[in-house]
Design a protein around this motif. Structure first.
Motif, PDB file in Angstrom:
ATOM      1  N   ILE A  19      -2.548 -13.867 -11.519  1.00 55.22           N
ATOM      2  CA  ILE A  19      -1.636 -13.530 -12.792  1.00 55.22           C
ATOM      3  C   ILE A  19      -0.198 -13.473 -12.168  1.00 55.22           C
ATOM      4  N   VAL A  20       0.124 -13.134 -11.571  1.00 60.74           N
ATOM      5  CA  VAL A  20       1.522 -13.128 -10.883  1.00 60.74           C
ATOM      6  C   VAL A  20       2.140 -14.136 -10.387  1.00 60.74           C
ATOM      7  N   GLU A  21       1.069 -15.184  -9.683  1.00 59.74           N
ATOM      8  CA  GLU A  21       1.626 -16.381  -9.197  1.00 59.74           C
ATOM      9  C   GLU A  21       2.752 -17.238  -9.857  1.00 59.74           C
ATOM     10  N   PRO A  22       2.484 -17.425 -11.141  1.00 58.62           N
ATOM     11  CA  PRO A  22       3.398 -18.241 -11.932  1.00 58.62           C
ATOM     12  C   PRO A  22       4.873 -17.674 -12.250  1.00 58.62           C
ATOM     13  N   TYR A  23       4.977 -16.442 -11.842  1.00 57.40           N
ATOM     14  CA  TYR A  23       6.139 -15.493 -12.003  1.00 57.40           C
ATOM     15  C   TYR A  23       7.003 -15.069 -10.594  1.00 57.40           C
ATOM     16  N   VAL A  24       6.391 -15.287  -9.518  1.00 58.79           N
ATOM     17  CA  VAL A  24       6.822 -14.977  -8.059  1.00 58.79           C
ATOM     18  C   VAL A  24       7.446 -16.207  -7.383  1.00 58.79           C
ATOM     19  N   ALA A  25       8.158 -16.165  -6.412  1.00 56.73           N
ATOM     20  CA  ALA A  25       8.632 -17.042  -5.632  1.00 56.73           C
ATOM     21  C   ALA A  25       8.147 -16.983  -4.221  1.00 56.73           C
ATOM     22  N   GLY A  26       7.302 -15.570  -3.747  1.00 53.82           N
ATOM     23  CA  GLY A  26       6.920 -15.551  -2.602  1.00 53.82           C
ATOM     24  C   GLY A  26       5.969 -14.313  -2.724  1.00 53.82           C
ATOM     25  N   LEU A  27       5.235 -14.271  -1.603  1.00 57.05           N
ATOM     26  CA  LEU A  27       4.009 -13.300  -1.536  1.00 57.05           C
ATOM     27  C   LEU A  27       3.966 -12.669  -0.089  1.00 57.05           C
ATOM     28  N   GLY A  28       4.215 -11.323  -0.198  1.00 53.89           N
ATOM     29  CA  GLY A  28       3.886 -10.351   0.757  1.00 53.89           C
ATOM     30  C   GLY A  28       2.594  -9.760   1.099  1.00 53.89           C
ATOM     31  N   PHE A  29       1.645 -10.212   2.153  1.00 53.79           N
ATOM     32  CA  PHE A  29       0.547  -9.380   2.200  1.00 53.79           C
ATOM     33  C   PHE A  29       0.670  -8.171   3.295  1.00 53.79           C
ATOM     34  N   VAL A  30       0.045  -7.106   2.860  1.00 55.23           N
ATOM     35  CA  VAL A  30       0.357  -6.084   3.579  1.00 55.23           C
ATOM     36  C   VAL A  30      -1.102  -5.479   3.996  1.00 55.23           C
ATOM     37  N   HIS A  31      -1.281  -5.214   5.358  1.00 56.20           N
ATOM     38  CA  HIS A  31      -2.611  -4.910   5.920  1.00 56.20           C
ATOM     39  C   HIS A  31      -2.431  -3.690   6.748  1.00 56.20           C
ATOM     40  N   SER A  32      -2.956  -2.559   6.584  1.00 49.11           N
ATOM     41  CA  SER A  32      -2.871  -1.220   7.205  1.00 49.11           C
ATOM     42  C   SER A  32      -4.213  -1.080   8.054  1.00 49.11           C
ATOM     43  N   GLU A  33      -4.441  -0.844   9.375  1.00 48.48           N
ATOM     44  CA  GLU A  33      -5.527  -0.795  10.020  1.00 48.48           C
ATOM     45  C   GLU A  33      -5.555   0.716  10.126  1.00 48.48           C
ATOM     46  N   GLU A  34      -6.807   1.461   9.764  1.00 49.84           N
ATOM     47  CA  GLU A  34      -7.125   2.858   9.697  1.00 49.84           C
ATOM     48  C   GLU A  34      -5.842   3.538   9.194  1.00 49.84           C
ATOM     49  N   GLY A  35      -5.048   3.065   8.384  1.00 52.32           N
ATOM     50  CA  GLY A  35      -4.106   3.724   7.797  1.00 52.32           C
ATOM     51  C   GLY A  35      -3.098   4.344   8.744  1.00 52.32           C
ATOM     52  N   ARG A  36      -2.818   3.528  10.053  1.00 51.03           N
ATOM     53  CA  ARG A  36      -1.829   4.047  10.857  1.00 51.03           C
ATOM     54  C   ARG A  36      -0.751   3.069  11.058  1.00 51.03           C
ATOM     55  N   LEU A  37      -1.118   1.800  11.138  1.00 44.66           N
ATOM     56  CA  LEU A  37      -0.111   0.682  11.377  1.00 44.66           C
ATOM     57  C   LEU A  37      -0.376  -0.256  10.242  1.00 44.66           C
ATOM     58  N   SER A  38       0.728  -0.400   9.555  1.00 45.57           N
ATOM     59  CA  SER A  38       0.907  -1.741   8.600  1.00 45.57           C
ATOM     60  C   SER A  38       1.677  -2.918   9.084  1.00 45.57           C
ATOM     61  N   LYS A  39       1.085  -4.004   8.779  1.00 41.98           N
ATOM     62  CA  LYS A  39       1.339  -5.283   8.994  1.00 41.98           C
ATOM     63  C   LYS A  39       1.947  -6.034   7.734  1.00 41.98           C
ATOM     64  N   LEU A  40       2.973  -6.743   7.685  1.00 42.08           N
ATOM     65  CA  LEU A  40       3.262  -7.595   6.702  1.00 42.08           C
ATOM     66  C   LEU A  40       3.224  -9.208   6.966  1.00 42.08           C
ATOM     67  N   ARG A  41       2.681  -9.749   6.096  1.00 49.91           N
ATOM     68  CA  ARG A  41       2.994 -11.544   6.394  1.00 49.91           C
ATOM     69  C   ARG A  41       3.588 -11.893   4.977  1.00 49.91           C
ATOM     70  N   TYR A  42       4.675 -12.747   5.268  1.00 47.19           N
ATOM     71  CA  TYR A  42       5.554 -13.086   3.957  1.00 47.19           C
ATOM     72  C   TYR A  42       5.147 -14.607   4.018  1.00 47.19           C
TER      73      TYR A  42
END
Length: 666
Positions: free
Chosen positions: A628-651
């Protein structure tokens, strides 16, 4: 049709020139008059139609729909911006033989309609008429599209009384005037013939009546009048002969007539004297009885009463009776007049006394209500006037007005002025809310909530009793208090009014919690309004639907309404100028899982609104809403958190995301 137009224009207060008939704006060219009859027949109904400009269309349509016209009315809605028809017409087209009034504001519309509807070829021969698709002959035969032919000869082709085209109606008026003269001549001739026949019938009826009367007699002698006339004439001649032959008879007749007249006059005089004598005797008897009654009444009146009242009555006699001279006959009437005068005078004085008594008792009641402790042992009655006089003397000796003036000065300079400032601040906040509503509505007006409709916020005054009473109490505290009046009403009464409000703000004993809720309610100016939303048509601002809350609406409708109001609020909060793409205003907005549970359509609606406002968005949303948001954004940031302790972001830019997704699918 003219009467119908007059009625319509009168009901709507519109000038007749603003609603012309089409026929009033079209006329035949002078060099094409041979086609006038056929043209009038073809354009007759078109010429009787009204032209309604856009500014009057809504009123005219409503009036026509609600009124029984009693006739057939055709009208055309003429929108603004119509341009003249540019299509090429044949040289012999009927539309070319007509002239349109040059200064008419409907020129372009009529020109377009003429070219579209009346491009009939004017045919001089039937061979040409049969070849053309749309044609007309001089004799009024019309050929329309679809092989339809028509010729209406119910009226003569040259009957100018039925003509409707022309900038001026002088020719039609002349034709109608001639027709009227011809009809008047025929009617007069017919009336003369009818009167002649009526006279003939009446004469014959009289003859018939005479014959019917004669039929009642069986013998002619019964109706023969000649013998009777002869006998009467004979007797009259004999009487004249006797009178002429005797002078003594004439003398006796004259004397007899004179004596009869004298006798009649004497009898009339005797009757009048007799009647006058009887009336005089009756009056004398009544006067004697009245004199006896008055003497008896006077003797029964005590001497001291006569000495006290008689001089006073005599002094009032002229005022009551004027310059009237008393007679025996008028004594009774004058006595009644005198009694009425005295009773009216007594009633007037009684009313004055009653008003004074009521005013005094009213003042006593006001005093006892205002000062119950000081007057608890005093009755409210005229008999207690002495007690009230004593209290008045005590008040005057205490010189309380001097202290009251000082009390009011302090009250005005401190407490009431603070209350007035507090009231002014609340009013400013109320006006600020109204101004914000106007600003938000300016943004909402630019947003299509639905096709051809927009949303407007409305703020109506809250009629809650607590709010109304609080506002009235504030006004009562400050009314007249700042004008410098020294009236007593601005002393203790004003102090008590202010005291009641302040005590509720502080919290009264036993009602502290209730007073705190009341204080939060009445001092939060937002509570002074009842907010709602109105969905309106852009064309005429008519209301389509009114929203006081989202009750009864689907989830998508609720979200759509929320997004619309949110977008307008952001425009107001950031000070955005609608339609400006290059601006230095702050436009960054974070949307956290706003589209997680909503429908795809409502989410797209909200994103489209934000796009039109040129907002910089940071959208936090689950993975299932990425499409839904694809046509309206210039980039995507995927956030992943392992066991709720360490979060990783890939843009990823949107192009990189599309490429990676395509590679995975392949």
């Amino acid at each position: 049709m003219l009467v119908l137009r007059d009625t319509l224009c009168g009901a709507l207060r519109i000038a007749q020139d603003s609603l012309p008939f089409i026929g009033e704006l079209i006329q035949m060219r002078d060099d094409e008059r041979v086609w006038e009859g056929a043209t009038e027949r073809l354009l007759h109904n078109f010429g009787l139609a009204l032209l309604v400009p856009e500014m009057h269309y809504a009123d005219v349509a409503a009036w026509v729909d609600s009124t029984s016209l009693g006739n057939r009315l055709v009208y055309y809605r003429v929108r603004a911006g119509v341009v003249a028809d540019q299509r090429a017409l044949a040289p012999n087209a009927l539309a070319r033989k007509l002239s349109i009034k040059p200064e008419s504001p409907f020129y372009a519309w009529i020109d377009a309609e003429m070219g579209r509807r009346f491009d009939h070829a004017c045919c001089d021969t039937l061979d040409q008429f049969r070849r053309e698709k749309r044609a007309v002959t001089r004799n009024g035969q019309i050929k329309a599209a679809g092989e339809r032919h028509e010729k209406d000869d119910r009226h003569r082709l040259d009957d100018r009384s039925r003509y409707v085209l022309g900038w001026s109606n002088q020719a039609k008026i002349a034709a109608l005037a001639k027709q009227e003269r011809d009809l008047t001549t025929r009617v007069q001739a017919i009336r003369t013939t009818i009167q002649f026949l009526k006279n003939e019938v009446n004469g014959q009826n009289q003859v018939l009546g005479h014959w019917q009367q004669l039929a009642m007699f069986d013998d002619f002698n019964a109706v023969d009048w000649m013998p009777l006339v002869s006998e009467i004439d004979t007797l009259e001649r004999e009487q004249q002969a006797l009178a002429a032959s005797s002078d003594m008879l004439r003398t006796l007749q004259l004397q007899f007539a004179e004596l009869s007249a004298a006798q009649e006059k004497t009898e009339e005089q005797w009757s009048a004297v007799k009647t006058s004598h009887a009336k005089t005797g009756e009056k004398l008897e009544q006067a004697t009885l009245g004199l006896a009654d008055c003497a008896t009444l006077q003797q029964a009146t005590p001497e001291d009463a006569r000495a006290w009242y008689f001089p006073r009555l005599e002094s009032l006699r002229e005022q009551a009776l004027g310059q009237h001279t008393l007679t025996v006959e008028s004594c009774d009437n004058r006595e009644k007049d005198f009694r009425d005068f005295l009773q009216t005078h007594i009633d007037t004085e009684d009313k004055k006394i009653a008003r004074l008594r009521d005013a005094i008792i009213g003042a006593m009641q006001n005093y006892t209500r205002a000062w119950p402790l000081d007057s608890r042992e005093v009755d409210v009655s005229i008999d207690a006037a002495g007690e009230f006089k004593k209290m008045l003397a005590a008040l005057e000796s205490d010189d309380l007005p001097r202290f009251a003036v000082r009390f009011k000065e302090l009250l005005n300079e401190n407490t009431i002025r603070e209350i007035a400032g507090f009231q002014s601040q609340l009013k400013r906040e109320r006006e600020t809310i109204r101004e914000r509503i106007v600003t938000i509505n300016g943004s909402l007006h630019q947003i299509d909530y639905n096709p051809n409709r927009y949303i407007a916020l409305e703020a109506e005054t809250n009629i809650d009793a607590d709010l109304r009473d609080f506002q009235q109490d504030l006004r009562s505290c400050t009314e007249g208090a700042l004008t410098g009046s020294a009236d007593e009403e601005y002393s203790e009464a004003k102090f008590l009014q202010v005291k009641r409000i302040i005590e509720r703000f502080r919290g009264r004993e036993g009602s502290a919690e209730m007073d705190r809720r009341w204080t939060r309610k009445v001092t939060d100016v937002r509570n002074w309004f009842v907010f709602s939303a109105s969905e309106r048509w852009r064309e005429d601002d008519r209301e389509h639907e009114h929203y006081t809350d989202a009750g009864g609406k689907s989830g998508g409708q609720k979200e759509k309404l929320a997004y619309t109001v949110l977008a307008a609020s952001l425009a107001y909060q950031f000070g955005l100028e609608w339609g400006v793409t290059r601006s230095r205003s702050f436009r960054f907005v974070v949307i956290d899982e706003a589209f997680g549970r909503g429908s795809d359509d409502s989410a797209r609606y909200g994103l489209e609104l934000f796009k039109r406002m040129n907002l910089q968005l940071l959208i936090v949303t689950p993975l299932q809403k990425i499409h839904i948001v694809e046509p309206y954004v210039a980039g995507l940031g995927f956030v992943h958190s392992e066991e709720g302790r360490l979060s990783k972001l890939r843009y990823l830019s949107i192009d990189e995301y599309h490429a990676e997704r395509a590679a995975r699918v392949a």
